[in-house]
Design an enzyme around this catalytic site. Structure first.
Site, PDB file in Angstrom:
ATOM      1  N   VAL A 175       0.854  -1.188   0.000  1.00  0.00           N
ATOM      2  CA  VAL A 175       0.000   0.000   0.000  1.00  0.00           C
ATOM      3  C   VAL A 175       0.890   1.237   0.000  1.00  0.00           C
ATOM      4  O   VAL A 175       1.514   1.571   1.017  1.00  0.00           O
ATOM      5  CB  VAL A 175      -0.923   0.021   1.232  1.00  0.00           C
ATOM      6  CG1 VAL A 175      -1.803   1.275   1.214  1.00  0.00           C
ATOM      7  CG2 VAL A 175      -1.779  -1.237   1.296  1.00  0.00           C
ATOM      8  N   ASP A 209      -7.756 -33.049  26.302  1.00  0.00           N
ATOM      9  CA  ASP A 209      -8.257 -32.025  27.220  1.00  0.00           C
ATOM     10  C   ASP A 209      -9.632 -31.518  26.780  1.00  0.00           C
ATOM     11  O   ASP A 209     -10.538 -31.355  27.597  1.00  0.00           O
ATOM     12  CB  ASP A 209      -7.257 -30.867  27.283  1.00  0.00           C
ATOM     13  CG  ASP A 209      -7.712 -29.747  28.199  1.00  0.00           C
ATOM     14  OD1 ASP A 209      -7.797 -29.988  29.415  1.00  0.00           O
ATOM     15  OD2 ASP A 209      -7.986 -28.655  27.712  1.00  0.00           O
ATOM     16  N   ALA A 226     -11.816 -32.980  32.786  1.00  0.00           N
ATOM     17  CA  ALA A 226     -10.597 -32.731  33.550  1.00  0.00           C
ATOM     18  C   ALA A 226      -9.710 -31.754  32.780  1.00  0.00           C
ATOM     19  O   ALA A 226     -10.063 -31.285  31.693  1.00  0.00           O
ATOM     20  CB  ALA A 226      -9.858 -34.047  33.797  1.00  0.00           C
ATOM     21  N   THR A 279      -9.765 -35.484  43.714  1.00  0.00           N
ATOM     22  CA  THR A 279      -9.293 -36.504  42.780  1.00  0.00           C
ATOM     23  C   THR A 279      -8.917 -37.777  43.533  1.00  0.00           C
ATOM     24  O   THR A 279      -8.170 -37.717  44.511  1.00  0.00           O
ATOM     25  CB  THR A 279      -8.060 -35.986  42.016  1.00  0.00           C
ATOM     26  OG1 THR A 279      -8.438 -34.852  41.247  1.00  0.00           O
ATOM     27  CG2 THR A 279      -7.522 -37.057  41.075  1.00  0.00           C
ATOM     28  N   TYR A 320       5.675 -49.458  29.153  1.00  0.00           N
ATOM     29  CA  TYR A 320       6.962 -48.895  28.700  1.00  0.00           C
ATOM     30  C   TYR A 320       8.125 -49.346  29.586  1.00  0.00           C
ATOM     31  O   TYR A 320       9.180 -48.717  29.564  1.00  0.00           O
ATOM     32  CB  TYR A 320       6.879 -47.362  28.702  1.00  0.00           C
ATOM     33  CG  TYR A 320       6.171 -46.803  27.492  1.00  0.00           C
ATOM     34  CD1 TYR A 320       6.882 -46.407  26.359  1.00  0.00           C
ATOM     35  CD2 TYR A 320       4.793 -46.678  27.474  1.00  0.00           C
ATOM     36  CE1 TYR A 320       6.237 -45.894  25.249  1.00  0.00           C
ATOM     37  CE2 TYR A 320       4.128 -46.169  26.359  1.00  0.00           C
ATOM     38  CZ  TYR A 320       4.853 -45.777  25.253  1.00  0.00           C
ATOM     39  OH  TYR A 320       4.215 -45.284  24.144  1.00  0.00           O
ATOM     40  N   ARG A 374       2.630 -37.451  46.480  1.00  0.00           N
ATOM     41  CA  ARG A 374       1.218 -37.097  46.277  1.00  0.00           C
ATOM     42  C   ARG A 374       0.476 -37.255  47.594  1.00  0.00           C
ATOM     43  O   ARG A 374       0.890 -38.002  48.482  1.00  0.00           O
ATOM     44  CB  ARG A 374       0.614 -38.021  45.212  1.00  0.00           C
ATOM     45  CG  ARG A 374      -0.742 -37.552  44.670  1.00  0.00           C
ATOM     46  CD  ARG A 374      -0.598 -36.388  43.725  1.00  0.00           C
ATOM     47  NE  ARG A 374      -1.812 -36.218  42.908  1.00  0.00           N
ATOM     48  CZ  ARG A 374      -2.704 -35.261  43.098  1.00  0.00           C
ATOM     49  NH1 ARG A 374      -2.556 -34.390  44.076  1.00  0.00           N
ATOM     50  NH2 ARG A 374      -3.748 -35.145  42.294  1.00  0.00           N
ATOM     51  N   HIS A 383      -2.842 -22.188  34.899  1.00  0.00           N
ATOM     52  CA  HIS A 383      -3.928 -21.233  35.127  1.00  0.00           C
ATOM     53  C   HIS A 383      -4.002 -20.227  33.985  1.00  0.00           C
ATOM     54  O   HIS A 383      -2.973 -19.826  33.434  1.00  0.00           O
ATOM     55  CB  HIS A 383      -3.719 -20.480  36.443  1.00  0.00           C
ATOM     56  CG  HIS A 383      -3.827 -21.368  37.642  1.00  0.00           C
ATOM     57  ND1 HIS A 383      -3.201 -21.082  38.837  1.00  0.00           N
ATOM     58  CD2 HIS A 383      -4.477 -22.535  37.839  1.00  0.00           C
ATOM     59  CE1 HIS A 383      -3.473 -22.036  39.708  1.00  0.00           C
ATOM     60  NE2 HIS A 383      -4.247 -22.931  39.121  1.00  0.00           N
ATOM     61  N   LEU A 396       7.582  -7.355  47.065  1.00  0.00           N
ATOM     62  CA  LEU A 396       6.995  -7.720  48.355  1.00  0.00           C
ATOM     63  C   LEU A 396       8.064  -7.712  49.454  1.00  0.00           C
ATOM     64  O   LEU A 396       7.824  -7.239  50.564  1.00  0.00           O
ATOM     65  CB  LEU A 396       6.351  -9.113  48.255  1.00  0.00           C
ATOM     66  CG  LEU A 396       5.030  -9.167  47.493  1.00  0.00           C
ATOM     67  CD1 LEU A 396       4.741 -10.574  46.995  1.00  0.00           C
ATOM     68  CD2 LEU A 396       3.883  -8.675  48.382  1.00  0.00           C
ATOM     69  N   PRO A 421      10.155 -15.956  51.331  1.00  0.00           N
ATOM     70  CA  PRO A 421      11.218 -16.968  51.358  1.00  0.00           C
ATOM     71  C   PRO A 421      12.061 -16.908  50.091  1.00  0.00           C
ATOM     72  O   PRO A 421      11.725 -16.208  49.134  1.00  0.00           O
ATOM     73  CB  PRO A 421      10.435 -18.290  51.432  1.00  0.00           C
ATOM     74  CG  PRO A 421       9.114 -17.981  50.825  1.00  0.00           C
ATOM     75  CD  PRO A 421       8.812 -16.544  51.141  1.00  0.00           C
TER      76      PRO A 421
END
Length: 1091
Positions: free
Chosen positions: A110, A256, A261, A347, A363, A378, A750, A769, A777
């Site tokens: 252009v 997904d 889930a 879960t 595997y 877990r 998220h 902060l 920490p």
């Protein structure tokens, strides 16, 4: 995630499709070029290439292409080809990202002057949409945030030409103002209509011919697909430059999309030695942070997460994808797989681990060959069983698998995997889930109540504090205290497990009454739903519509919405119509951002607090919990959530909120209140909203904030600390520090976890902060230590006075969960051995349904599996199908068809009509298969000659079943029998009983020609031959099938097809009620009656 970048070509297609933008020129005049494009054919397909000057540029989400020299301008077609030869498939570096140029866009050039170039950008924020405009666009536009004029359009407001001219076009020549104002308003409407979240055009060129969109960058809200699918069409979301689009990523994205889930996978370095399989959006970021903190960024192969209670099969599919990728190339140091996660809220850990275990077994060879070590950590429902099966598979396969539970810090396994800390030889064994449910004080009586006040709080009533009075002209203020021990809620959606969890929590907290007043479920009528309150059963009302629920339960002030992402917006809007509702929790993930912003605006106007979307909720120990927050009862008790402590927390992640419950309970006197605000870009409430509530709550002595990359909410906390608005100790850590170490942009689990500028990075926020005075920490690993240090100081100062523990009431475990844990057993009510529908795939007598179709077994094969529990030979399956075909129908005159027709004409339904016909089947009609098989078998097996058999039956006065026909005879044979006879003689290994029956037929037809072996008799005796000689049954098994009536099933099944045909035929012919004619009835009355 929600906001996803689209290619320039896709963005322009959206724009060109919009007819309202009438001034836009060069519509759809663009060509996409890839390595597969034949450049020599371009002119044939697009003749305008020969007549126009052209522009060519890569279309791969590369910023500032002009400054990088990646735009070919004012070229002819030959010039474009030459330019492409120098750039196509060339590797370049942009910033820290290295990638290959493989996707290009050719457009008309252009001609224009510099003063015809403008800059326009629209982007979304929580408060509204910002429109930026600068009268000097192009490559040298510079810092537009500082230069551009800005106009903010509040949520749900509209943009007008007058606003644009007045606030944005002050430096634009008058002759261009009208066309620019019209275009910007139209562009904004398009932006809203197609759910854009970002739309930038630079330069936007305005000539005497109209408006030309030269370069464009855009993002759309991918969660709005269910709204915009028809307008968008199929949209491809390209990966950020420097990262390839792998088919495995597309495969997981497809998994997904088909699942309730959440399954995510991003490949960072397929040659890396460190692989992760992490449960939870927040936890997945924490693990990536820790790996990078410990120097593993160069070897980190992937980012991903699985969450939201995926099924065993979904977890298997996800796990095998990871294992397949990590066993393609060897690494000299071997590889590690980190299977981590926080403490799950709902879960079933054992169920998901079973899927992972299946994948590991599949595997095991490649995993051992590639020297893979696996580290597992877990917690959550049934995690002990999950860890057990994971440990067992390590022993049986020989793969080094190290398993840890909630006794181990969440990220400790990363240090073990990378060699920074020793691996414990015998990790502490977590107590069994059931142990938490035992009465801890060994008393036969259940304690009457447990402590309901905070350790450090004087005894006070715990009612909801009314909202502060708002000033005239201002929206109503929101309540400081959201929940109390008297809070009542309505649950939207039939989430029985979540409701029962809330009631168990209420009971263990010694509440006087259940917190769930009612359930709203639009898909059924009003009814009562049964739940447990401690040891007894109670009824909770279920309403079809919200209005009835609110009217009948005026005490309710909280709504917990389990509505789907498609209906959450409407149901939340409806709930906010009722002034009694002060707090709404929205659990659903994937609500379009534009809808969420509208909900936030209305909630602010009405003084309603929204928790979520995309959250598990929140918990106030001793008072109230939202849905599945805090997990099952074992975790509630382990984390001491049945009574309040002194520490309040707020996080984005639901899974990480449960991990905070665990960390805080181990480091302090426990949690006073905790809220997971949700992982979306625009949560209903912010960190600061809750921190200020906690500041105003006397029982809370310290505050913990788990922030994350993306957004700027944490800076408000910094300012609050500096301004002394927040005076209580704040321990804060922002996850996502690894993002600054990656070469290309990574969208974490998220939707809001992505930094769009330096200030939004976790590193920047943590430093801010720290500078403001918060306790920060060095890493997430040290978060528990810092919390404990601050808490110990408060105890030493006397601010917190720990109180003595009081054991909570015991709550019985549900039968279904106890059985899941293997704690109980009971005899089954009945047994089955032919079909199992419980797994991922339907099983017929041990054979998966996919195998049934793969082997093309047909109806005969399926019948063999379900009736005889055998995979029958092919000829046997064919014979069964032939039997069904020849018995399907025999005209409307037979009793069964007659009954079906009469019933159909009486207006009855298909099932009733079919049943009416089937009830006529017996020894006289159609039911002779079993009887014929039994009679002929008994005679043959006893060694009786055919003549002896006929004579005996005559002497006994019995009919020979399967012999005789009303119409057919030896001279008019039944072709059905002839067809079956030919097949049986050709394919059956032996036909002893059939031969015997045919000998009997010779004797009976010599006496009367219609005493033939009919179709029932033929099928009966042939089936006995089949069962006895096919090699699949013992003699006893074959005889048993005859005895239990299996053969009559052939006639019932076959003739059902005919009966249904007669029913449909009568309905199709629209036949009226049948009445039998008088002249076909012989009226024979007794003589005394006629007198």
């Amino acid at each position: 995630m929600s906001a996803k970048a689209i290619s320039e070509q896709t963005g322009k297609k959206f724009l060109y499709n919009n007819t309202a933008l009438a001034a836009v020129q060069n519509r759809f005049r663009y060509i996409n070029v890839t390595p597969a494009t034949d450049l020599n054919l371009l002119a044939q397909e697009h003749p305008w290439l020969l007549t126009e000057r052209l522009v060519v540029k890569p279309d791969q989400l590369i910023k500032r292409r002009g400054k990088l020299g990646l735009v070919g301008i004012n070229l002819d077609l030959q010039g474009v080809k030459e330019w492409l030869k120098g750039h196509l498939m060339k590797e370049i570096t942009v910033g820290r990202a290295k990638g290959v140029l493989k996707n290009f866009l050719i457009e008309p050039f252009v001609p224009h002057t510099q003063d015809e170039e403008f800059y326009v950008c629209i982007y979304a924020t929580r408060e509204g949409d910002h429109v930026l405009f600068h009268h000097e666009g192009g490559v040298e536009v510079g810092d537009v945030d500082a230069k551009a004029l800005r106009l903010t359009v509040a949520v749900d407001d509209k943009l007008s030409d007058a606003q644009v001219k007045e606030q944005l076009l002050t430096h634009v020549p008058d002759d261009k103002k009208d066309v620019l104002a019209s275009f910007i308003v139209g562009l904004f409407n398009l932006y809203e209509d197609l759910y854009f979240t970002y739309l930038e055009i630079n330069p936007l060129v305005v000539t005497k011919d109209g408006v030309h969109v030269l370069d464009m960058a855009a993002k759309i809200d991918a969660t709005a697909d269910f709204i915009c699918k028809a307008k968008w069409g199929d949209v491809e979301f390209p990966p950020p430059f420097g990262r390839e689009a792998y088919p495995e990523e597309a495969y997981v994205a497809d998994l997904d999309a088909k699942s309730g889930a959440s399954l995510k996978l991003t490949l960072l370095n397929p040659q890396g030695r460190i692989w992760t399989m992490v449960a939870g959006g927040g936890a997945s970021v924490v693990y990536s942070d820790t790996i990078c903190d410990l120097g593993g960024v160069g070897e980190l192969a992937n980012y991903g997460e699985y969450s939201g209670a995926p099924s065993e099969q979904q977890t298997y599919d996800y796990a095998k994808t990871i294992l397949s990728l990590m066993t393609r190339e060897k690494h000299p140091d071997g590889k590690v797989l980190i299977i981590g996660g926080s403490i799950a809220n709902f879960t079933n850990v054992a169920a998901t681990f079973k899927g992972i275990v299946r994948a590991i077994k599949d595997y095991q060879g490649p995993l051992k060959e590639h020297e893979v070590s696996i580290f597992v950590r877990r917690g959550g429902p049934n995690y002990q069983e999950g860890l057990r099966v994971m440990g067992e598979v390590g022993k049986t396969t020989g793969i080094p698998i190290h398993v840890f539970g909630t006794e181990t810090h969440m990220t400790a396994i990363v240090g073990m995997a990378l060699g920074h800390r020793p691996i414990p030889n015998l990790p502490p064994v977590a107590v069994h889930t059931a142990n938490f449910l035992l009465n801890a004080n060994n008393s036969p009586m259940t304690p009457a109540s447990s402590r309901t006040a905070s350790f450090s709080e004087p005894k006070t009533t715990n009612d909801v504090t009314p909202p502060k009075k708002s000033k005239a002209g201002f929206p109503p203020a929101k309540a400081t205290t959201l929940f109390s021990s008297h809070t009542k809620a309505i649950v939207w959606g039939m989430q029985t497990r979540a409701v029962q969890g809330m009631l168990d929590f209420d009971y263990v907290c010694s509440r006087d009454q259940p917190s769930v007043a009612a359930i709203v479920y639009p898909f059924t009528g009003d009814h009562k739903q049964k739940f447990y309150w401690g040891h007894k059963e109670i009824l909770v009302p279920v309403y079809k519509n919200m209005a009835d629920a609110m009217k009948k339960h005026p005490e309710v002030d909280v709504m917990i919405s389990f509505a789907s992402l498609r209906s959450a917006y409407d149901s939340t809007l409806e709930a906010m119509q009722y002034p009694q509702v002060h707090t709404i929790a929205i659990i659903a993930e994937g609500i379009p951002e534009a809808q969420t912003r509208k909900l936030i605006k209305i909630a602010d106007e009405k003084g309603v607090t929204i928790i979520g979307p995309a959250t598990v909720g929140g918990i106030k120990p001793g008072c109230f919990k939202i849905g599945n927050t805090g997990g099952m009862l074992d975790n509630i008790l382990a984390s001491k959530l049945y009574r309040p402590g002194s520490v309040a927390y707020v996080s984005r992640s639901g899974g990480m909120s449960n991990e905070l419950n665990n960390i805080i309970s181990r480091s302090t006197d426990g949690v006073y209140e905790g809220v997971a605000i949700g992982g979306d870009r625009y949560p209903g409430t912010t960190f600061m909203d809750h921190v200020l509530r906690y500041q105003d709550t006397p029982g809370i002595k310290m505050i913990v904030v788990l922030g994350e990359i993306g957004g700027t909410d944490e800076y408000k906390i910094c300012q609050g600390i500096k301004d002394k608005v927040i005076t209580k100790p704040v321990v804060c850590w922002c996850i996502g520090t690894c993002a600054t170490m990656f070469a290309s942009e990574v969208q974490f689990g998220h939707a809001g976890a992505c930094a769009h500028q330096a200030s939004e990075t976790a590193v920047a926020k943590n430093q801010a902060l720290r500078d403001a005075g918060a306790y920060v920490p060095k890493s997430f690993d040290e978060l528990g230590d810092v919390i404990k240090s601050v808490y110990d100081d408060l105890v030493a100062q006397g601010t917190i006075v720990p109180a003595q523990e009081v054991p909570p009431p015991t709550v019985p475990m549900d039968y279904s969960w106890a059985r899941e844990l293997g704690l109980i057993r009971k005899p089954a009510s009945f047994m089955t051995s032919i079909c199992d529908e419980r797994g991922q795939e339907l099983i017929y007598a041990g054979m998966a349904i996919t195998e049934v179709f793969k082997e093309e077994m047909g109806i005969g094969g399926v019948l063999g599996l379900l009736w005889f529990q055998r995979r029958l030979p092919r000829y046997a399956c064919q014979f069964i199908e032939m039997c069904l075909m020849v018995t399907a129908d025999h005209g409307p005159a037979v009793s069964g068809a007659h009954n079906t027709i009469v019933c159909a004409r009486a207006g009855k339904d298909l099932i009733s009509s079919l049943t009416s016909g089937l009830l006529t089947i017996g020894d006289r009609f159609g039911g002779a298969l079993d009887a014929a098989a039994k009679q002929f078998s008994k005679a043959f097996d006893s060694g009786m000659l055919p003549m002896e058999f006929v004579n005996k039956m005559k002497k006994d006065g019995k009919l020979i079943m399967g012999i005789g026909h009303r119409v057919k005879s030896i001279n008019n044979p039944d072709m059905r029998v002839q067809i079956l006879k030919d097949f049986v003689k050709q394919h059956f290994p032996s036909t002893q009983l059939l031969d015997y029956a045919l000998e009997v037929e010779k004797i009976t037809t010599s006496k009367k020609p219609n005493l033939i072996l009919n179709v029932d008799g033929f099928i009966g005796v042939s089936f006995v031959d089949l069962l006895r000689t096919c090699g699949g049954f013992t003699r006893d098994e074959a005889d048993e099938f005859v005895e239990i009536g299996a053969l009559n099933g052939i006639f019932v099944l076959g003739r059902s097809m005919g009966f249904i045909g007669h029913y449909l035929d009568q309905k199709r012919l629209k036949q009226g009620l049948y009445r039998h004619p008088w002249d076909d009835i012989s009226y024979v009355l007794p003589e005394h009656m006629s007198m």
